[in-house]
Design an enzyme around this catalytic site. Structure first.
Site, PDB file in Angstrom:
ATOM      1  CG  ASN A  44     124.780   1.603  80.004  1.00  0.00           C
ATOM      2  OD1 ASN A  44     124.895   1.487  78.968  1.00  0.00           O
ATOM      3  ND2 ASN A  44     123.856   1.454  80.709  1.00  0.00           N
TER       4      ASN A  44
ATOM      5  CG  HIS B 175     121.751   1.529  73.905  1.00  0.00           C
ATOM      6  ND1 HIS B 175     122.835   1.844  74.603  1.00  0.00           N
ATOM      7  CD2 HIS B 175     121.005   0.948  74.901  1.00  0.00           C
ATOM      8  CE1 HIS B 175     122.730   1.865  76.085  1.00  0.00           C
ATOM      9  NE2 HIS B 175     121.759   1.234  76.329  1.00  0.00           N
TER      10      HIS B 175
HETATM   11 FE1  HDD Z   1     120.648  -3.024  77.230  1.00  0.00          FE
HETATM   12  C1  HDD Z   1     120.869  -2.503  73.845  1.00  0.00           C
HETATM   13  C2  HDD Z   1     123.426  -1.643  77.777  1.00  0.00           C
HETATM   14  C3  HDD Z   1     119.902  -3.000  80.538  1.00  0.00           C
HETATM   15  C4  HDD Z   1     117.662  -4.899  76.611  1.00  0.00           C
HETATM   16  N1  HDD Z   1     122.114  -2.059  76.085  1.00  0.00           N
HETATM   17  C5  HDD Z   1     122.006  -2.074  74.690  1.00  0.00           C
HETATM   18  C6  HDD Z   1     123.075  -1.497  74.277  1.00  0.00           C
HETATM   19  C7  HDD Z   1     123.886  -1.114  75.369  1.00  0.00           C
HETATM   20  C8  HDD Z   1     123.458  -1.672  76.518  1.00  0.00           C
HETATM   21  C9  HDD Z   1     125.329  -0.677  75.768  1.00  0.00           C
HETATM   22  C10 HDD Z   1     123.642  -1.216  72.854  1.00  0.00           C
HETATM   23  C11 HDD Z   1     124.478  -2.335  72.194  1.00  0.00           C
HETATM   24  C12 HDD Z   1     124.662  -1.873  71.090  1.00  0.00           C
HETATM   25  O1  HDD Z   1     125.734  -1.170  70.600  1.00  0.00           O
HETATM   26  O2  HDD Z   1     124.422  -2.339  69.957  1.00  0.00           O
HETATM   27  N2  HDD Z   1     121.501  -2.400  78.947  1.00  0.00           N
HETATM   28  C13 HDD Z   1     122.965  -1.869  79.071  1.00  0.00           C
HETATM   29  C14 HDD Z   1     123.287  -1.907  80.228  1.00  0.00           C
HETATM   30  C15 HDD Z   1     122.100  -2.321  80.959  1.00  0.00           C
HETATM   31  C16 HDD Z   1     120.982  -2.611  80.013  1.00  0.00           C
HETATM   32  C17 HDD Z   1     124.560  -1.426  80.950  1.00  0.00           C
HETATM   33  C18 HDD Z   1     122.069  -2.460  82.648  1.00  0.00           C
HETATM   34  C19 HDD Z   1     123.152  -2.694  83.278  1.00  0.00           C
HETATM   35  N3  HDD Z   1     118.832  -3.824  78.377  1.00  0.00           N
HETATM   36  C20 HDD Z   1     119.002  -3.793  79.623  1.00  0.00           C
HETATM   37  C21 HDD Z   1     117.835  -4.547  80.014  1.00  0.00           C
HETATM   38  C22 HDD Z   1     117.351  -4.888  78.954  1.00  0.00           C
HETATM   39  C23 HDD Z   1     118.050  -4.530  77.614  1.00  0.00           C
HETATM   40  C24 HDD Z   1     117.386  -4.630  81.673  1.00  0.00           C
HETATM   41  C25 HDD Z   1     116.130  -5.930  78.748  1.00  0.00           C
HETATM   42  C26 HDD Z   1     115.516  -6.821  79.666  1.00  0.00           C
HETATM   43  N4  HDD Z   1     119.388  -3.401  75.632  1.00  0.00           N
HETATM   44  C27 HDD Z   1     118.477  -4.065  75.448  1.00  0.00           C
HETATM   45  C28 HDD Z   1     117.824  -4.700  73.950  1.00  0.00           C
HETATM   46  C29 HDD Z   1     119.048  -3.984  72.973  1.00  0.00           C
HETATM   47  C30 HDD Z   1     119.839  -3.196  74.305  1.00  0.00           C
HETATM   48  C31 HDD Z   1     116.375  -4.449  73.766  1.00  0.00           C
HETATM   49  C32 HDD Z   1     118.398  -2.959  72.101  1.00  0.00           C
HETATM   50  C33 HDD Z   1     119.436  -3.059  70.973  1.00  0.00           C
HETATM   51  C34 HDD Z   1     120.389  -4.465  71.307  1.00  0.00           C
HETATM   52  O3  HDD Z   1     119.724  -4.691  72.565  1.00  0.00           O
HETATM   53  O4  HDD Z   1     120.939  -5.073  70.373  1.00  0.00           O
HETATM   54  O5  HDD Z   1     117.979  -5.972  73.931  1.00  0.00           O
END
Ligand code: HDD
Length: 719
Positions: free
Chosen positions: A173, A100
């Site tokens: 999402n 993202h």
């Molecule tokens: Fe995630 C970012 C949504 C599964 C680990 N995720 C991130 C963002 C969104 C989502 C909208 C951007 C937030 C922003 O605008 O700063 N992610 C989802 C959705 C998931 C999902 C709807 C499943 C239902 N994500 C998911 C899993 C993991 C992560 C299973 C790890 C185990 N996601 C992350 C992260 C991020 C992230 C690495 C990257 C940047 C952040 O968190 O702030 O931690």
């Protein structure tokens, strides 16, 4: 022979004073710094008597030349202004989000329209009419920060709600399910979709071997794949997409009683997507298409709005439902469990500074206020670990909540202290709890008000197993595909054929088509045919799929918008264009709550038939028709000859037609269509010859349908 020049070389004359094109005391840009001492804010003024200073406040005498030993000599280490400026510049970048990375945010508010006090004690859901400050960041997933907006990808829909009982982050999402069932697989799916590690490409694309290799080895991703290959993955705008909390959460009332809940955001203007061929061209014409759209809408007062809907259910429903409500690859169809609207989200303010707000905002799934709780969805449980961890990496300090965009708006008090960039250190002598030194020993815990988890009885063996109830990977994928209208099904087939045609290894293509055959035989056959391959045997499912009822709510077109409101008409005009028709068009657009943009041979604009001068927003090659929802072409007879020779004009017309848009034109424009190879037979219900104010009105009414889908079958090789 070089001559000494103490000023900026672009001025070309030697002078002693510093070069400043606006004079020595021009207004500096304004920015605020939160010192963190009691939240006091110092504002750098735009007053002309405030001078440029270093970060330490030392006035700067010369910002054009570094300090040198001799006019042509080496730069001196003691030039602290130069060193500070370059040092800061060298450290401007922070790590982009690992997923993202590309996103765009805006401020707004949530307003409660229906009280949920009977099911949750969450403060935000108590009082109808009460507004809660919000910040929303939309994003793509796979691409890096500088990638283009119209990638085929999931869109992030992350909402931070600054409630009176702390920040609630609903990190969702625009798709209600996910690729994987267990968070331990997240690094794998993300590695697979990101640029391949040896070559470092492709950027922001799923159409490559590693992605489809992983997907074809991961049957649980089939439902999500249907969504990602559908038009949902190429939205027209952030304003026209739904959002989902994805997981099942819990509401807890004052007695600790639990109700399961799924969250939905529904766009007030309805849903809309672009076509794939259009998306590819938008990425070239305007890689910032989505962020520009959001910026333009908010700054012009057309505030985007969504309804917050909830699906509420209890354990009995969960037990009876065909699928496990803890499985994030499954949704609960709205026809089975209606979505109740309880509030609205309005985005009414753009950011002042992209970095400070959009880049530094830190969403964490574990940020939930009292009255809301997690379910045992294994994806959600893993996310609760990941988000906190990633903020430390990205923002560099455990004090990321001290950054204004992340700070709660309600009072907060704790004894966490120190660390990098600490802005809010506790005052006084006692920095531990309990203590008897501070006023009343506080702050102290509050069992009544405080966050409490659902008292769920847990038993079981410690093990690494997926429950059997997660084993059906095809039924809901099939339901999604079969719920789509014919054009939408065609787009899914086309997308799969496109993506798999980019895959170099035939065995990956075969394995994928085998899954599709199990999912829906006709789908698998069409994709196999599109790839020109012999059909493999269908994949053997872990659990035999069942036919569940289709759901209209899953289709964009079946529940399409009913007006042209919020959309954009592109008016390609030349001098001599009929003023009456132009004025009628503009009036009709405004009445529909839409906007228009003039595209002309020169940016200076055109002079209409009545002598009125109108300025243009785009020159023709900068404003291709892919940037608009519908187009009108108004040409003056004297200008037609030049347009007939102009390739970008022909692209404009051909693309508008190929992308099934509504097209209006004046009689004089017809030779342009002939030049583009159109005959009388090609003029369908979506083509309007404008001769009067009446058919201008009819044209705008027709535009409400957004596309002429019947036309697609005439213009597409894959049809
Ligand atoms: Fe995630 C970012 C949504 C599964 C680990 N995720 C991130 C963002 C969104 C989502 C909208 C951007 C937030 C922003 O605008 O700063 N992610 C989802 C959705 C998931 C999902 C709807 C499943 C239902 N994500 C998911 C899993 C993991 C992560 C299973 C790890 C185990 N996601 C992350 C992260 C991020 C992230 C690495 C990257 C940047 C952040 O968190 O702030 O931690």
């Amino acid at each position: 022979m070089a001559t000494a020049r103490k000023n900026n070389s672009s001025r070309g004359t030697a002078s002693k004073g510093p070069f400043n094109p606006l004079g020595p005391s021009n207004p500096t840009s304004s920015f605020e710094t939160d010192t963190g001492h009691g939240g006091e804010v110092h504002q750098q003024s735009t007053d002309t008597d405030v001078h440029l200073t270093t970060q330490q406040g030392i006035p700067v005498a010369d910002d054009q030349n570094s300090l040198k030993a001799g006019t042509r000599g080496p730069t001196l280490l003691e030039d602290f202004h130069f060193r500070e400026k370059i040092f800061h510049f060298d450290h401007e970048r922070i790590p982009e989000r690992v997923v993202h990375a590309r996103g765009y945010g805006a401020h707004g508010y949530f307003e409660l329209t229906k009280s949920l006090a009977d099911v949750t004690r969450a403060d935000i859901f108590q009082r109808v009419g009460e507004k809660t400050e919000a910040f929303v960041r939309f994003s793509t997933v796979a691409g890096s920060k500088g990638s283009f907006d119209l990638a085929r990808d999931v869109r992030g829909f992350a909402v931070k709600l600054y409630t009176k009982q702390g920040n609630w982050d609903l990190v969702g999402n625009n798709i209600p399910v996910f690729f994987i069932q267990d968070a331990i697989k997240f690094p794998d799916i993300i590695h697979a979709v990101k640029p391949e590690p040896d070559r470092g490409f492709p950027q922001a694309q799923s159409a490559h071997d590693t992605f489809w290799d992983f997907i074809s080895l991961t049957p649980e991703s089939m439902h999500m794949i249907m969504w990602v290959m559908s038009d949902r993955a190429i939205p027209r705008s952030f304003r026209f997409m739904e959002g989902f909390g994805v997981h099942t959460f819990r509401f807890l009332d004052t007695n600790g009683r639990s109700t399961f809940v799924k969250f939905h955001w529904k766009p007030k203007l309805g849903m809309q997507s672009v076509m794939w061929n259009e998306a590819v061209k938008i990425n070239g014409a305007d890689p910032d298409f989505h962020r520009r759209d959001l910026w333009d809408a908010i700054t012009s007062g057309n505030f985007p709005e969504w309804e917050l809907g909830v699906q509420l259910f209890d354990e009995t429903f969960a037990e009876k439902f065909e699928f496990d409500v803890l499985d994030p690859t499954k949704l609960i169809p709205e026809e089975v469990l209606p979505v109740q609207v309880v509030g609205r989200l309005v985005l009414d303010r753009v950011v002042d500074n992209f970095f400070a707000e959009t880049e530094q905002v830190a969403f964490c799934t574990q940020n939930i206020p009292p009255g809301i709780d997690f379910s045992n969805d294994p994806l959600l449980q893993g996310r609760n670990f990941s988000y906190l961890d990633t903020q430390l990496k990205r923002l560099g300090s455990p004090n990321f909540t001290h950054i204004p965009i992340n700070a709660p708006r309600c009072p907060f008090a704790h004894f966490q202290q120190d660390g990098h960039m600490a802005m809010h250190n506790p005052k006084g002598r006692a920095n531990y709890e309990p203590n008897s030194l501070g006023a009343e020993g506080g702050p102290r815990e509050t069992p009544e008000l405080g966050f409490r988890s659902f008292a769920e009885p847990i038993t079981g063996t410690k093990e690494r197993l997926r429950p059997d109830s997660f084993a059906d990977h095809y039924s809901q994928a099939r339901m999604f595909f079969r719920s789509q209208t014919a054009p939408e099904q065609k787009h899914i087939v086309d997308a799969l054929v496109f993506e798999l045609s980019k895959v170099e290894h035939p065995h990956i293509r075969e394995r994928m088509v085998a899954h599709l055959l199990t999912l829906d035989a006709a789908l698998g056959e069409k994709v196999g045919e599109g790839l020109g391959m012999e059909l493999p045997d269908p994949a053997v499912p872990a659990k035999k799929p069942i036919d569940v009822k289709t759901s209209d709510a899953l289709s964009i077109i079946a529940r399409g918008p009913e007006s042209f409101e919020g959309r954009k008409l592109g008016i390609l005009a030349t001098s001599g264009a009929d003023a009456k028709i132009f004025n009628a068009l503009v009036k009709a657009v405004e009445k529909a709550g839409a906007v228009y943009e003039i595209i002309a041979p020169k940016i200076s604009g055109v002079t209409l038939s009545d002598g009125t001068a109108v300025t243009a927003k785009q020159k023709i090659d900068g404003g291709p028709s892919v940037l608009y929802d519908a187009v009108a072409i108004l040409v003056g007879v004297d200008e037609l000859g030049a347009l007939l020779k102009d390739a970008p004009t022909q692209d404009f017309v051909r693309d508008a037609y190929a992308h099934c848009k509504f097209i209006a034109f004046t009689a004089e424009t017809k030779p342009l269509f002939e030049k583009c190879g159109f005959t009388e037979e090609d003029f369908d219900d979506g083509c309007f010859e404008l001769g009067s104010a009446t058919n201008v009105k009819q044209f705008l009414e027709a535009c409400a349908k957004l596309r002429v889908w019947d036309r697609e079958l005439k213009v597409d090789l894959d049809a």
